[in-house]
Design a protein around this motif. Structure first.
Motif, short mmCIF file in Angstrom:
data_model
loop_
_atom_site.label_atom_id
_atom_site.label_comp_id
_atom_site.label_asym_id
_atom_site.label_seq_id
_atom_site.Cartn_x
_atom_site.Cartn_y
_atom_site.Cartn_z
N LEU A 241 148.35 95.46 44.79
CA LEU A 241 147.88 94.65 45.91
C LEU A 241 147.10 93.45 45.39
N ALA A 242 146.22 93.68 44.43
CA ALA A 242 145.46 92.57 43.83
C ALA A 242 146.41 91.65 43.07
N GLY A 243 147.46 92.22 42.45
CA GLY A 243 148.45 91.40 41.75
C GLY A 243 149.14 90.45 42.71
N ASP A 244 149.48 90.95 43.90
CA ASP A 244 150.10 90.08 44.92
C ASP A 244 149.14 88.99 45.36
N GLN A 245 147.85 89.33 45.45
CA GLN A 245 146.85 88.33 45.83
C GLN A 245 146.72 87.25 44.76
N VAL A 246 146.86 87.64 43.49
CA VAL A 246 146.84 86.65 42.41
C VAL A 246 148.03 85.70 42.55
N LEU A 247 149.21 86.26 42.85
CA LEU A 247 150.40 85.44 43.05
C LEU A 247 150.22 84.46 44.21
N MET A 248 149.63 84.94 45.30
CA MET A 248 149.40 84.08 46.46
C MET A 248 148.36 83.00 46.13
N GLY A 249 147.33 83.37 45.37
CA GLY A 249 146.31 82.39 44.99
C GLY A 249 146.88 81.30 44.11
N ILE A 250 147.72 81.67 43.15
CA ILE A 250 148.34 80.67 42.27
C ILE A 250 149.32 79.80 43.07
N THR A 251 149.98 80.40 44.05
CA THR A 251 150.86 79.62 44.94
C THR A 251 150.07 78.51 45.63
N ILE A 253 147.30 77.14 44.62
CA ILE A 253 146.89 76.14 43.62
C ILE A 253 148.04 75.19 43.33
N LEU A 254 149.24 75.72 43.19
CA LEU A 254 150.42 74.87 42.95
C LEU A 254 150.61 73.87 44.09
N GLN A 255 150.45 74.35 45.32
CA GLN A 255 150.64 73.47 46.48
C GLN A 255 149.55 72.41 46.58
N GLN A 256 148.37 72.70 46.03
CA GLN A 256 147.27 71.72 46.04
C GLN A 256 147.46 70.66 44.95
N ILE A 257 147.93 71.08 43.80
CA ILE A 257 148.05 70.16 42.66
C ILE A 257 149.26 69.24 42.78
N PHE A 258 150.39 69.81 43.24
CA PHE A 258 151.62 69.02 43.27
C PHE A 258 151.89 68.47 44.66
N ARG A 259 152.71 67.45 44.72
CA ARG A 259 152.98 66.72 45.95
C ARG A 259 154.01 67.44 46.83
N LYS A 260 154.09 67.01 48.08
CA LYS A 260 155.07 67.58 49.00
C LYS A 260 156.50 67.26 48.57
N ASP A 261 156.67 66.13 47.89
CA ASP A 261 158.01 65.75 47.44
C ASP A 261 158.45 66.54 46.21
N TYR A 299 140.02 80.14 39.54
CA TYR A 299 140.33 80.94 40.74
C TYR A 299 140.26 82.44 40.43
N THR A 300 140.93 82.88 39.37
CA THR A 300 140.98 84.32 39.08
C THR A 300 139.61 84.88 38.68
N GLU A 301 138.80 84.06 37.99
CA GLU A 301 137.46 84.53 37.64
C GLU A 301 136.58 84.63 38.88
N ARG A 302 136.73 83.69 39.78
CA ARG A 302 135.92 83.67 41.00
C ARG A 302 136.35 84.77 41.97
N GLU A 303 137.63 84.96 42.17
CA GLU A 303 138.12 85.88 43.19
C GLU A 303 138.37 87.29 42.66
N HIS A 304 138.69 87.44 41.37
CA HIS A 304 139.06 88.76 40.84
C HIS A 304 138.23 89.17 39.62
N ASN A 305 137.27 88.35 39.28
CA ASN A 305 136.41 88.65 38.13
C ASN A 305 137.22 88.83 36.84
N GLU A 306 138.31 88.09 36.76
CA GLU A 306 139.19 88.12 35.58
C GLU A 306 139.61 86.69 35.27
N LYS A 307 139.51 86.29 34.03
CA LYS A 307 139.93 84.94 33.66
C LYS A 307 141.40 85.02 33.21
N ILE A 308 142.29 84.88 34.17
CA ILE A 308 143.72 85.00 33.90
C ILE A 308 144.28 83.62 33.56
#
Length: 350
Positions: A241-251, A253-261, A299-308
Motif C-alpha cells: 500500500l505504501a509502495g503504491d503511494q510512492v508511485l502516486m507521489g512520484i506521478t 512530481i512528474l506532472q509538476q516538473i514536466f509540461r502538459k505537452d 517527497y519520500t523522506e517527508r511522506e515516508h521517512n525514507e530517502k528513495i
C-alpha cells in the motif's frame, strides 16, 4: 306566357309565376332566359367549387404548416438540421433545429463566393459550408469550425437529387450534432489509454504518441526512462500500500516538473517514461533530471521517512527515428547509471 323582346324579367320570378307549364316548356318558349338561367346555375356551382377548393387549400396549408412545425420540433429533440444546396443558384437553405445553432443565416446566397473570403471556413478544421457545397453523396463525422469560431463535431449525410438527364440539381442532407457523443467517446478512449493506478499513459499509448511525434518533420525531443531504485525493498519495508503511494507521489512530481505537452507514461512496475517535446538544448534535459532526483528524495523522506532515489537514462532525439531505437538508447543510458551505483542520470545523443 311570353316575354317581350327587350323587356327585363327576373328568371327566378318567371319560373315562379309559371302556371300549369313545365320548366322545359318555359325554356322552349324563352330560350334567352334559359341560357341566362344555365349561366347562373353554372356560376353558382363554380363559386361553390372555388369556395370548396379554397377551404381545402387552406386546410392543406394548415396541415402542411403543422407537419413542418412537428418536423422542426422532432429535429430539435434529436439535434438534427436539414439542408438543401441548390447547385444552379449556389444557395444553401437550412431548416430543422435552427441555423442559428450552426451560426449561419437560414439562407445563404452565393455560397461558393463566400468561401473565397471566409477565413473561418478553412483548415485545419473542415469548413461546414465548404463540405455542404461539394457535389457528391457522402456521410462523415467532421470536426467543424463554425462562423463564430466554435469547433464542434457533426455527422453529415448528403444525397444528390438529379434531373431527367441524371444531372445533379440539389445536394440535400442531414446535419446531426454529435459533440456530446464524441466527447464521451474520447473520455472512454482516454481512460483506456491510461494506467489504472497512476492515470499515466500505459506503454502502448506512450509508444504510439511518441512515434507519431517522431514521424513529424523537424521535431526534436528527449526520451527519459526513470527507474525507482530498489523499489522491491521499499515494498518489503513499507508494504505494498505504501509502495503504491510512492508511485502516486512520484506521478504527481512528474506532472509538476514536466509540461502538459510532454508525454508521461508508466512502463510498468517501478519504471516511468517521459518524452520532452520540442527540446533542443541538452542543458534543459540535465536541469529536469537533477530537479526530478531532488524532488523524489524530498517527497519520500517527508511522506515516508525514507530517502528513495531514482535512476534516469535519457536520449536526445530528432525526427525520423524509430521508437525502438530511441527506447534502446535511453535504456542503455539507464544501465550506465545503475552500473555507477544508481541515484543519478545519464544523457546520450542520437
Amino acid at each position: 306566357m311570353r316575354i317581350k323582346t327587350g323587356e327585363y324579367m327576373d328568371v327566378t320570378k318567371a319560373v315562379a309565376t309559371m302556371q300549369g307549364g313545365s320548366l322545359a316548356e318555359f325554356l322552349r318558349e324563352n330560350p334567352d332566359q334559359g341560357i341566362l338561367l344555365g349561366i347562373i346555375i353554372v356560376l353558382i356551382f363554380a363559386v361553390a367549387f372555388l369556395a370548396w377548393c379554397a377551404c381545402v387549400g387552406k386546410w392543406q396549408k394548415r396541415a402542411a404548416a403543422l407537419e413542418h412545425e412537428r418536423c422542426i420540433q422532432l429535429c430539435e429533440l434529436s439535434n438534427e438540421c436539414f439542408f438543401q444546396y441548390d447547385i444552379k443558384k449556389d444557395r444553401i437553405c437550412f431548416s430543422g433545429y435552427g441555423a442559428q445553432k450552426l451560426g449561419y443565416e437560414p439562407r445563404i446566397d452565393h455560397a461558393s463566393s463566400l468561401l473565397e473570403q471566409a477565413e473561418w471556413d478553412k483548415t485545419p478544421e473542415t469548413g461546414m459550408i465548404r463540405y455542404l457545397t461539394e457535389v457528391k453523396e457522402d456521410s462523415q463525422e467532421l470536426r467543424v469550425r463554425l462562423l463564430r469560431g466554435e469547433t464542434r463535431w457533426y455527422q453529415i449525410t448528403k444525397k444528390l437529387v438529379v434531373d431527367e438527364k441524371n444531372r445533379p440539381v440539389y445536394v440535400v442532407g442531414k446535419i446531426t450534432d454529435i459533440q456530446q457523443l464524441m466527447e464521451e467517446k474520447e473520455r472512454w478512449a482516454d481512460k483506456a489509454r491510461k494506467d489504472g493506478l497512476t492515470g499515466l499513459y500505459h506503454p502502448t499509448a506512450s509508444r504510439d504518441f511518441i512515434q507519431n511525434y517522431l514521424d513529424g518533420r523537424g521535431n526534436k525531443g528527449a526520451f527519459l526512462i526513470i527507474d525507482i531504485d530498489h523499489f522491491k525493498g521499499v515494498n518489503d519495508r513499507l508494504g505494498h500500500l505504501a509502495g503504491d503511494q510512492v508511485l502516486m507521489g512520484i506521478t504527481q512530481i512528474l506532472q509538476q516538473i514536466f509540461r502538459k505537452d510532454d508525454i508521461i507514461g508508466r512502463l510498468g512496475g517501478d519504471e516511468f517514461l517521459v518524452f520532452l517535446t520540442g527540446v533542443r538544448d541538452r542543458k534543459i534535459v540535465e536541469k529536469k533530471c537533477r530537479l526530478l532526483c531532488k524532488k523524489v528524495k524530498e517527497y519520500t523522506e517527508r511522506e515516508h521517512n525514507e530517502k528513495i532515489s531514482v535512476s534516469i537514462g535519457a536520449a536526445c532525439v530528432s525526427s525520423g527515428m524509430h521508437y525502438d531505437r530511441v527506447y534502446k538508447a535511453a535504456d542503455n543510458a539507464l544501465y550506465v547509471v545503475k552500473e555507477r551505483g544508481r541515484d543519478g542520470y545519464e544523457i546520450v545523443g542520437l
